[in-house]
Design an enzyme around this catalytic site. Structure first.
Site, PDB file in Angstrom:
ATOM      1  N   LYS A 106       0.835  -1.320  -0.182  1.00 30.06           N
ATOM      2  CA  LYS A 106      -0.015   0.044   0.060  1.00 30.06           C
ATOM      3  C   LYS A 106       0.829   1.094  -0.004  1.00 30.06           C
ATOM      4  CE  LYS A 106      -4.251  -2.321   1.058  1.00 30.06           C
ATOM      5  NZ  LYS A 106      -3.689  -3.731   0.622  1.00 30.06           N
TER       6      LYS A 106
HETATM    7  C1  LIG Z   1      -4.283  -4.674  -0.334  1.00 28.11           C
HETATM    8  C2  LIG Z   1      -3.469  -5.719  -0.337  1.00 28.11           C
HETATM    9  C3  LIG Z   1      -3.650  -6.782  -1.226  1.00 28.11           C
HETATM   10  C4  LIG Z   1      -4.899  -6.492  -2.241  1.00 28.11           C
HETATM   11  O1  LIG Z   1      -4.671  -5.628  -3.108  1.00 28.11           O
HETATM   12  P1  LIG Z   1      -5.968  -5.158  -4.245  1.00 28.11           P
HETATM   13  O2  LIG Z   1      -5.486  -4.005  -4.748  1.00 28.11           O
HETATM   14  O3  LIG Z   1      -6.971  -4.861  -2.799  1.00 28.11           O
HETATM   15  O4  LIG Z   1      -6.452  -6.281  -4.729  1.00 28.11           O
HETATM   16  C5  LIG Z   1      -3.041  -8.065  -1.492  1.00 28.11           C
HETATM   17  N1  LIG Z   1      -1.788  -8.030  -0.452  1.00 28.11           N
HETATM   18  C6  LIG Z   1      -1.478  -7.262   0.560  1.00 28.11           C
HETATM   19  C7  LIG Z   1      -0.428  -7.459   1.321  1.00 28.11           C
HETATM   20  C8  LIG Z   1      -2.199  -5.950   0.538  1.00 28.11           C
HETATM   21  O5  LIG Z   1      -1.921  -5.209   1.497  1.00 28.11           O
END
Ligand SMILES: *Cc1c(COP(=O)(O)O)cnc(C)c1O
Length: 483
Positions: A106
């Site tokens: 993120k």
């Molecule tokens: C947010 C997240 C995801 C999923 O990503 P999306 O964009 O919501 O599909 C996968 N793995 C981790 C560790 C995340 O923090």
């Protein structure tokens, strides 16, 4: 390039306005047809920040001096200047998206979003301060805090469920410095916390109080656009390594929750990057696997808590954008979304399903398979992966192709140390910090600096409230920020 709601073409917005608003007024998401005249070949020769500048300028043309925004967002903040390294592992490639300030994928988007929001605020002549409200079940909260920390014109309040985040995640948040940040625990679970935040948004704030509410949620195009960059970066690395020639296709396997990460890959492809298949990987919550196989999206199913919690999701909001990008038909998309709200499901047309099958593959695995994968890849390749990455790796193993495959890695193994240590056969007794250091002793894989120093940081946020108090808490904070 003008954006519009996925559900109504009359609801238009420039890219700056769309970033400021987040969601379109009718509840749809802002979308636009991606630029077709994008100069892929010259972009692939740039360094990562240069690529980010060009790609973000193409997707968000309202923003002047994108180069300065990109440098402010990323320069010196990630473990490496290339931001997202590509690592060869056992015949495939792992794209490490977790080398940012909080060791979460993120970070890529939430480092950039605050810069876009402040620039949009200036451009649109908004004098109100932007107050970001976020409910978090873990990683988003800390990445948002780090991104917005001391960004002028913004304040951020993060709510988390008191007993619903891991020890490491909690310590990451309650140790966050910055004059414009507050962190508050809510007695309840994540749903309670999220409902509380939604109610505050629905109630709004008083007009003329000098504050405008906004969210750091992944439905904002300002969070989506920065994610397009690492697909280009990965492809450029494969070119440099001589693994592909210009124009050769590359497949990407993506551990998916809200469908933001994988949708960014589709945007990269629409802008001209030679992407083959995008493979959507899910855990036991396999609503997307079923959808991509059958064309029926059905959220009426049990919700499982898994060891890859960021993918525990029944409604993937960014999928709505894909439906529009493949149909460019807002009435059709609005119909699907209405059916999802009213009936809990929808079925796409045959022609849309065949378009989905042309672009996407899919697969899922359960917790036992995830654990087995972490252990096996460690043993055979000496590469340590987290639980989310392992889901994608497992799906990649079941996916037949002659094309080079890139598996996206979304978290440091040290963010989920108990599951990972157990998977590689270690003793998981003690606190999560004990487990983190034991995982390091056993594997020799370095602990990311931000996590290694975490245990010793002072606690700066101690507020704990009931769910019913959330709205009053926000009002009080707005009046007396420094109390
Ligand atoms: C947010 C997240 C995801 C999923 O990503 P999306 O964009 O919501 O599909 C996968 N793995 C981790 C560790 C995340 O923090």
């Amino acid at each position: 390039m003008e954006y519009q709601s996925t559900r109504d073409k009359k609801l238009r917005a420039g890219s700056a306005e769309a970033v400021l608003r987040g969601l379109a007024p009718d509840g749809g998401l802002y979308v636009a047809r991606p630029p077709v005249d994008f100069d892929v070949h010259s972009v692939l020769r740039l360094d990562t920040l240069g690529m980010a500048e060009k790609i973000l300028s193409a997707l968000l043309p309202d923003f002047r001096d994108m180069g300065a925004l990109v440098r402010r967002a990323y320069a010196g903040k990630f473990e490496t200047e290339e931001l997202t390294p590509l690592v060869p592992v056992g015949g495939r490639y792992v794209l490490e998206l977790f080398r940012g300030p909080t060791s979460a994928f993120k970070d890529v988007a939430l480092s950039m979003l605050p810069q876009l929001i402040t620039a949009a605020r200036e451009r649109e002549g908004v004098t109100d301060e932007i107050l970001i409200l976020t409910a978090t079940s873990g990683d988003t909260g800390k990445a948002a805090l780090a991104g917005f920390c001391d960004v002028p014109g913004t304040k951020i309040i993060v709510f988390y469920p008191e007993n619903g985040v891991s020890e490491v995640q909690k310590k990451q948040m309650i140790s966050q410095a910055g004059a414009n940040v507050r962190v508050c625990a809510v007695r309840g679970n994540f749903d309670d916390t999220q409902t509380g935040v939604k109610e505050i948004f629905a109630a709004g704030v008083k007009e003329n109080c000098g504050v405008r509410l906004s969210s750091a949620n992944s439905i904002n195009i300002g969070r989506l656009a920065p994610q397009v960059v690492y697909y280009y970066k990965a492809y450029a690395d494969l070119l440099k390594a001589g693994r592909v020639a210009c124009g050769d296709k590359v497949d990407f396997v993506v551990p998916t929750g809200n469908f933001g990460d994988i949708l960014a890959g589709y945007l990269a492809k629409r802008m001209g990057l030679p992407v083959g298949k995008l493979v959507c990987a899910s855990n036991r919550n396999d609503v997307l696997t079923d959808f991509l196989r059958t064309g029926t999206y059905d959220r009426r199913r049990p919700f499982y808590k898994t060891i890859s919690p960021s993918m525990d999701i029944l409604v993937s909001s960014n999928l709505e954008r894909l439906l529009w990008l493949l149909t460019e038909n807002e009435d059709e998309v609005a119909g699907y979304m209405r059916s999802l709200t009213e009936n809990g499901c929808y079925t796409v047309s045959d022609s849309l399903l065949s378009k989905l099958h042309a672009e996407f593959a899919y697969g899922c695995c359960d917790d036992a398979q995830t654990m087995e994968t972490i252990g096996k890849v460690w043993k055979t390749e000496h590469y340590l992966m987290d639980t989310h990455t392992a889901v994608a790796w497992r799906v990649a193993e079941g996916y037949q192709t002659d094309t080079p495959v890139v598996v996206l890695s979304t978290a440091s193994p040290y963010k989920f140390p108990t599951a990972v240590l157990s998977a590689v056969g270690g003793d998981t007794s003690g606190t999560e910090f004990d487990v983190m250091f034991r995982l390091n002793e056993l594997t020799g894989v370095p602990v990311p600096p931000n996590l290694a120093r975490l245990q010793k940081l002072p606690i700066l946020h101690r507020d704990v409230i009931d769910r019913e108090e959330m709205q009053a808490y926000v009002q009080r904070r707005m009046r007396q920020w420094d109390e």
